[in-house]
Design a protein around this motif. Structure first.
Motif, PDB file in Angstrom:
ATOM      1  N   HIS A  55       0.643  -1.344   0.021  1.00 14.50           N
ATOM      2  CA  HIS A  55      -0.115   0.094  -0.042  1.00 14.50           C
ATOM      3  C   HIS A  55       0.827   1.263  -0.117  1.00 14.50           C
ATOM      4  O   HIS A  55       0.322   2.311  -0.381  1.00 14.50           O
ATOM      5  N   LEU A  89      -6.384   3.839   2.412  1.00 17.85           N
ATOM      6  CA  LEU A  89      -7.398   3.250   1.365  1.00 17.85           C
ATOM      7  C   LEU A  89      -8.270   4.455   0.693  1.00 17.85           C
ATOM      8  O   LEU A  89      -8.421   5.541   1.332  1.00 17.85           O
ATOM      9  N   THR A 135     -13.580   4.343   2.007  1.00 14.89           N
ATOM     10  CA  THR A 135     -13.855   3.342   3.115  1.00 14.89           C
ATOM     11  C   THR A 135     -15.152   3.513   3.649  1.00 14.89           C
ATOM     12  O   THR A 135     -15.553   2.440   4.298  1.00 14.89           O
ATOM     13  N   LEU A 147     -17.208   0.550   0.907  1.00 11.77           N
ATOM     14  CA  LEU A 147     -16.573  -0.782   0.724  1.00 11.77           C
ATOM     15  C   LEU A 147     -16.212  -1.155   2.252  1.00 11.77           C
ATOM     16  O   LEU A 147     -15.859  -0.612   3.268  1.00 11.77           O
ATOM     17  N   ARG A 148     -16.083  -2.589   2.031  1.00 10.99           N
ATOM     18  CA  ARG A 148     -15.913  -3.321   3.556  1.00 10.99           C
ATOM     19  C   ARG A 148     -14.980  -4.517   3.339  1.00 10.99           C
ATOM     20  O   ARG A 148     -14.959  -4.863   2.322  1.00 10.99           O
ATOM     21  N   GLN A 201     -11.708  -4.641   3.152  1.00 10.97           N
ATOM     22  CA  GLN A 201     -10.383  -4.032   2.359  1.00 10.97           C
ATOM     23  C   GLN A 201      -9.234  -4.568   3.227  1.00 10.97           C
ATOM     24  O   GLN A 201      -9.189  -4.549   4.559  1.00 10.97           O
ATOM     25  N   LEU A 202      -8.180  -4.872   2.587  1.00  4.39           N
ATOM     26  CA  LEU A 202      -7.005  -5.171   3.178  1.00  4.39           C
ATOM     27  C   LEU A 202      -6.502  -3.922   3.834  1.00  4.39           C
ATOM     28  O   LEU A 202      -6.730  -2.500   3.534  1.00  4.39           O
ATOM     29  N   GLN A 210      -8.083  -2.291   6.259  1.00  2.01           N
ATOM     30  CA  GLN A 210      -9.070  -1.193   6.452  1.00  2.01           C
ATOM     31  C   GLN A 210      -9.396  -1.030   7.955  1.00  2.01           C
ATOM     32  O   GLN A 210      -9.256  -1.924   8.762  1.00  2.01           O
TER      33      GLN A 210
END
Length: 531
Positions: free
Chosen positions: A29, A102, A105, A108-109, A111-112, A114
């Protein structure tokens, strides 16, 4: 320069503004932050854990006087560095942490990496935590951080940049300012008012904090000119020569220090917040008027109507005083008694020796052989608790300890950062057996860097300070003994040297040899060393 991904441009911007070293760990990331590091000519130090990276940046900042910078990933990378950022906040250390975040957020749920609110998490332990959603904002936030580091009380800050923004092409950052803002200067009226007050006093007392380091060379003259007695905070050790006749040392936390403060008819506190961990009681204990000199207005919150607040750089203020003040004449003698001061210091030393038996001989032996320019980083350990009250440093800013936040695991990674900042100069880490294990893995970084770093481990096989606290509270000691590893074998496994001296003389030799070794040396010292 042409357009490049923003991550690369950030490294170039930092280099243009004087940053030469970054501590951190790359991840998927934040990989774009690493695109420009070598291109910009910046050294990157690979930590084994983001907590270690944060402490290294802290130690580097304290040793170099420049901001410490760390790159970390989103989510756990940031949460891992929050403890070092909290420590830097408590101790007024300029650390800039830059993380990825990210891109989205709210919808979307799963996620790496998060988190519910990554920015807010860092905001809890930093002066500020902000998100830069474009290149211009990122550049503005970095300059904001560097300008604040140069002109206000240093606090850590955090900036996060969305992953896609880090990878998007961006123009280079604007050129840096030719001259950054500086700390506020004292007004002439404030300086002369302080001079008049100290000359009118018969028993003035000056308390020097770490913020007064900029005037270290003039403080002895100021004390002679005024006849003032002096004390220092733990962070201010080294500002007053240990043999100054009216120097009470770094004993502000001793309960009867309040009686000394009550004798003064004027108290001047320079460059210190006089926090709870400086005093361990609500007030200094004085009844006389107080003059507070600091760059942080928050230090003036609890002044009484008879007190004076001066917003100014402590070092420049003290320099101005030494120029403006005439020497105290013989018909205006100060009434502090040097013999009384010496007796009081001896009594405090005896108290500490009784409270922590066996530690002071080890402190004395170590102090006797260290070069004057040794920079020491200590952990939350009984060895350091005793030393910070009896060890008069030969110069200021050379003993760093996790005051305030009081985290374990600070000493070794911070010493690594300090050694990187001062190549070729002696650096020493002092840790307890329990605290060392919080960040033991950073020994790998020290070996990789080939640091000549002695790491003295005070191993009493338990949480000695907690055990003593339980006994004082009439609690049966519980959960204070842990099985330790073989520290010497672990050191060897990392490629470091290791030794366990059995006498104080052998300990002295081991430390001196470690300063010349090609890799760090773990020196295990147990209470048995004093017989």
């Amino acid at each position: 320069m042409t357009k490049q991904p923003l991550g690369a441009q950030i490294s170039h911007m930092l280099k243009d503004r004087g940053v030469d070293t970054i501590f951190g760990i790359p991840g998927v990331h934040n990989v774009e932050l690493y695109r420009g590091i070598e291109q910009a000519g910046i050294t990157h130090v690979l930590a084994r854990h983001e907590q270690g990276a944060g402490f290294m940046a802290d130690g580097y900042a304290r040793a170099s006087g420049k901001p410490g910078v760390a790159y970390v990933i989103s989510g756990p990378g940031l949460t891992n560095i929050l403890t070092p950022l909290g420590q830097a906040y408590s101790d007024s250390v300029p650390v800039l942490a830059i993380s990825s975040c990210l891109d989205e957020t709210s919808a979307l749920r799963g996620q790496l990496h998060q988190m519910r609110d990554q920015r807010a998490a860092a905001d809890a332990v930093c002066a500020w935590s902000e998100e830069a959603r474009d290149a211009a904002s990122a550049y503005a936030l970095i300059d904001r951080a560097l300008n604040e580091f140069a002109s206000t009380r240093a606090r850590p800050v955090h900036m996060q940049v969305p992953i896609q923004t880090l990878g998007a092409l961006a123009d280079p950052a604007p050129q840096p300012l030719k001259r950054r803002p500086t700390y506020p200067a004292a007004r002439h009226d404030d300086v002369y008012a302080a001079v008049a007050a100290v000359l009118a006093a018969r028993k003035p007392l000056i308390v020097f904090g770490g913020g007064a380091r900029g005037a270290a060379d003039v403080i002895p003259d100021l004390l002679r000119q005024t006849g003032a007695a002096s004390m220092v905070t733990y962070a201010g050790r080294g500002l007053v020569p240990g043999d100054a006749p009216l120097y009470f040392g770094s004993a502000l936390a001793r309960p009867d220090c309040a009686k000394i403060a009550a004798e003064a008819d004027l108290v001047i506190v320079v460059g210190s917040a006089l926090s709870d961990v400086d005093l361990w009681r609500p007030t200094l204990g004085h009844t006389a008027p107080m003059i507070r000199v600091d760059i942080d207005p928050a230090c003036f919150d609890r002044l009484s109507p008879q007190d004076t607040a001066i917003l100014a750089d402590a070092g420049e203020f003290l320099r101005a005083m030494t120029i403006a003040i005439p020497a105290r004449t013989e018909d205006q003698p100060a009434k502090w008694d040097a013999a009384q001061v010496a007796r009081q210091r001896a009594a405090w030393r005896a108290e500490i020796d009784a409270e922590r038996p066996g530690l002071l001989p080890v402190c004395d032996a170590l102090k006797a052989v260290l070069p004057d320019d040794t920079m020491i980083y200590s952990d939350m350990t009984q060895f350091a608790y005793a030393a910070k009250e009896v060890w008069d440093m030969p110069r200021p800013g050379h003993w760093h300890h996790p005051f305030g936040f009081g985290t374990l695991g600070y000493a070794m990674p911070a010493a690594i950062g300090g050694a990187v900042a001062r190549p070729g100069l002696p650096t020493l880490a002092i840790a307890g057996d329990y605290g060392l294990q919080y960040t033991l893995q950073e020994l790998g970084t020290a070996v990789e860097l080939g640091l000549s770093l002695p790491i003295l481990v005070w191993d009493n096989g338990k949480l000695g300070e907690i055990e003593d606290s339980m006994v004082r509270s009439q609690i049966a000691p519980n959960a204070v003994v842990a099985r330790n590893p073989d520290f010497l074998a672990l050191a060897n496994a990392y490629g470091a040297l290791a030794v366990q001296p059995d006498t104080l003389e052998a300990m002295q030799d081991a430390v001196l040899q470690a300063f010349d070794a090609p890799v760090p040396t773990v020196i295990r010292v147990t209470p048995d060393i004093t017989g």
